[in-house]
Motif scaffolding. Sequence first.
Motif, PDB file in Angstrom:
ATOM      1  N   ILE A  68      -8.011  13.389  19.953  1.00 35.73           N
ATOM      2  CA  ILE A  68      -6.941  12.393  20.005  1.00 35.73           C
ATOM      3  C   ILE A  68      -7.401  11.090  19.356  1.00 35.73           C
ATOM      4  N   LEU A  69      -8.643  10.701  19.606  1.00 40.39           N
ATOM      5  CA  LEU A  69      -9.179   9.478  19.002  1.00 40.39           C
ATOM      6  C   LEU A  69      -9.322   9.614  17.487  1.00 40.39           C
ATOM      7  N   ILE A  70      -9.655  10.817  17.021  1.00 38.38           N
ATOM      8  CA  ILE A  70      -9.742  11.055  15.575  1.00 38.38           C
ATOM      9  C   ILE A  70      -8.359  10.897  14.934  1.00 38.38           C
ATOM     10  N   TYR A  71      -7.338  11.462  15.571  1.00 34.37           N
ATOM     11  CA  TYR A  71      -5.975  11.321  15.043  1.00 34.37           C
ATOM     12  C   TYR A  71      -5.521   9.862  15.085  1.00 34.37           C
ATOM     13  N   LEU A  72      -5.902   9.150  16.135  1.00 27.60           N
ATOM     14  CA  LEU A  72      -5.571   7.734  16.232  1.00 27.60           C
ATOM     15  C   LEU A  72      -6.262   6.940  15.126  1.00 27.60           C
ATOM     16  N   MET A  73      -7.489   7.305  14.813  1.00 26.82           N
ATOM     17  CA  MET A  73      -8.226   6.631  13.732  1.00 26.82           C
ATOM     18  C   MET A  73      -7.535   6.877  12.385  1.00 26.82           C
ATOM     19  N   ALA A  74      -7.097   8.091  12.149  1.00 25.25           N
ATOM     20  CA  ALA A  74      -6.395   8.405  10.901  1.00 25.25           C
ATOM     21  C   ALA A  74      -5.062   7.655  10.823  1.00 25.25           C
ATOM     22  N   LEU A  75      -4.361   7.569  11.928  1.00 23.02           N
ATOM     23  CA  LEU A  75      -3.086   6.846  11.959  1.00 23.02           C
ATOM     24  C   LEU A  75      -3.301   5.351  11.707  1.00 23.02           C
ATOM     25  N   MET A  76      -4.330   4.799  12.296  1.00 20.24           N
ATOM     26  CA  MET A  76      -4.630   3.384  12.086  1.00 20.24           C
ATOM     27  C   MET A  76      -5.060   3.122  10.641  1.00 20.24           C
ATOM     28  N   SER A  77      -5.786   4.052  10.042  1.00 17.44           N
ATOM     29  CA  SER A  77      -6.182   3.904   8.640  1.00 17.44           C
ATOM     30  C   SER A  77      -4.965   3.854   7.734  1.00 17.44           C
ATOM     31  N   PHE A  78      -4.023   4.750   7.983  1.00 23.81           N
ATOM     32  CA  PHE A  78      -2.787   4.758   7.201  1.00 23.81           C
ATOM     33  C   PHE A  78      -1.994   3.474   7.431  1.00 23.81           C
ATOM     34  N   LEU A  79      -1.963   2.996   8.664  1.00 26.40           N
ATOM     35  CA  LEU A  79      -1.242   1.769   8.985  1.00 26.40           C
ATOM     36  C   LEU A  79      -1.862   0.565   8.276  1.00 26.40           C
ATOM     37  N   ILE A  80      -3.183   0.511   8.198  1.00 24.15           N
ATOM     38  CA  ILE A  80      -3.848  -0.575   7.486  1.00 24.15           C
ATOM     39  C   ILE A  80      -3.480  -0.537   6.005  1.00 24.15           C
ATOM     40  N   LEU A  81      -3.473   0.646   5.415  1.00 26.04           N
ATOM     41  CA  LEU A  81      -3.097   0.763   4.001  1.00 26.04           C
ATOM     42  C   LEU A  81      -1.674   0.261   3.763  1.00 26.04           C
ATOM     43  N   VAL A  82      -0.760   0.646   4.623  1.00 26.20           N
ATOM     44  CA  VAL A  82       0.637   0.226   4.473  1.00 26.20           C
ATOM     45  C   VAL A  82       0.766  -1.288   4.640  1.00 26.20           C
ATOM     46  N   LEU A  83       0.072  -1.848   5.627  1.00 20.67           N
ATOM     47  CA  LEU A  83       0.154  -3.286   5.858  1.00 20.67           C
ATOM     48  C   LEU A  83      -0.423  -4.081   4.691  1.00 20.67           C
ATOM     49  N   VAL A  84      -1.509  -3.606   4.111  1.00 25.95           N
ATOM     50  CA  VAL A  84      -2.107  -4.320   2.979  1.00 25.95           C
ATOM     51  C   VAL A  84      -1.195  -4.261   1.759  1.00 25.95           C
ATOM     52  N   VAL A  85      -0.576  -3.129   1.533  1.00 21.97           N
ATOM     53  CA  VAL A  85       0.325  -2.993   0.382  1.00 21.97           C
ATOM     54  C   VAL A  85       1.574  -3.849   0.559  1.00 21.97           C
ATOM     55  N   MET A  86       2.025  -4.028   1.785  1.00 25.85           N
ATOM     56  CA  MET A  86       3.238  -4.802   2.043  1.00 25.85           C
ATOM     57  C   MET A  86       3.021  -6.309   1.932  1.00 25.85           C
ATOM     58  N   GLN A  87       1.791  -6.775   1.962  1.00 27.03           N
ATOM     59  CA  GLN A  87       1.529  -8.210   1.910  1.00 27.03           C
ATOM     60  C   GLN A  87       1.893  -8.770   0.540  1.00 27.03           C
ATOM     61  N   PRO A  88       2.374 -10.015   0.515  1.00 27.18           N
ATOM     62  CA  PRO A  88       2.740 -10.616  -0.767  1.00 27.18           C
ATOM     63  C   PRO A  88       1.512 -10.848  -1.641  1.00 27.18           C
ATOM     64  N   ALA A  89       1.710 -10.746  -2.942  1.00 29.18           N
ATOM     65  CA  ALA A  89       0.607 -10.905  -3.894  1.00 29.18           C
ATOM     66  C   ALA A  89       0.160 -12.358  -3.940  1.00 29.18           C
ATOM     67  N   LYS A  90      -1.140 -12.567  -4.058  1.00 36.42           N
ATOM     68  CA  LYS A  90      -1.694 -13.915  -4.128  1.00 36.42           C
ATOM     69  C   LYS A  90      -2.403 -14.131  -5.457  1.00 36.42           C
ATOM     70  N   GLN A  91      -2.088 -13.320  -6.444  1.00 36.12           N
ATOM     71  CA  GLN A  91      -2.747 -13.406  -7.744  1.00 36.12           C
ATOM     72  C   GLN A  91      -2.396 -14.704  -8.461  1.00 36.12           C
ATOM     73  N   GLN A  92      -1.157 -15.115  -8.368  1.00 37.14           N
ATOM     74  CA  GLN A  92      -0.721 -16.287  -9.117  1.00 37.14           C
ATOM     75  C   GLN A  92      -1.473 -17.532  -8.672  1.00 37.14           C
TER      76      GLN A  92
END
Length: 78
Positions: A4-28
């Motif tokens: 269960i903890l392994i599945y939770l770790m995988a779910l959290m990893s995916f959630l981190i990826l989604v959250l990082v992609v959703m953040q506004p770009a700061k390149q400018q």
Amino acid sequence: MYAILIYLMALMSFLILVLVVMQPAKQQDALSLFSGDNSSALFSSQRRKGIGYLLQYITGIVGVAWVILGFVLTYLGK
């Protein structure tokens, strides 16, 4: 429990990826520092409002929880 903890770790990893992609770009902002267009951009006051701040806050919390879960899984794996 370990599985269960392994599945939770995988779910959290995916959630981190989604959250990082959703953040506004700061390149400018970073590009304007190097080009000299806005030299005060580095020291300008930053707003602590909006969806960008909320996403950054949630990403930080999930990231810390991910690291703690990694330590727990390492301990349980021994």
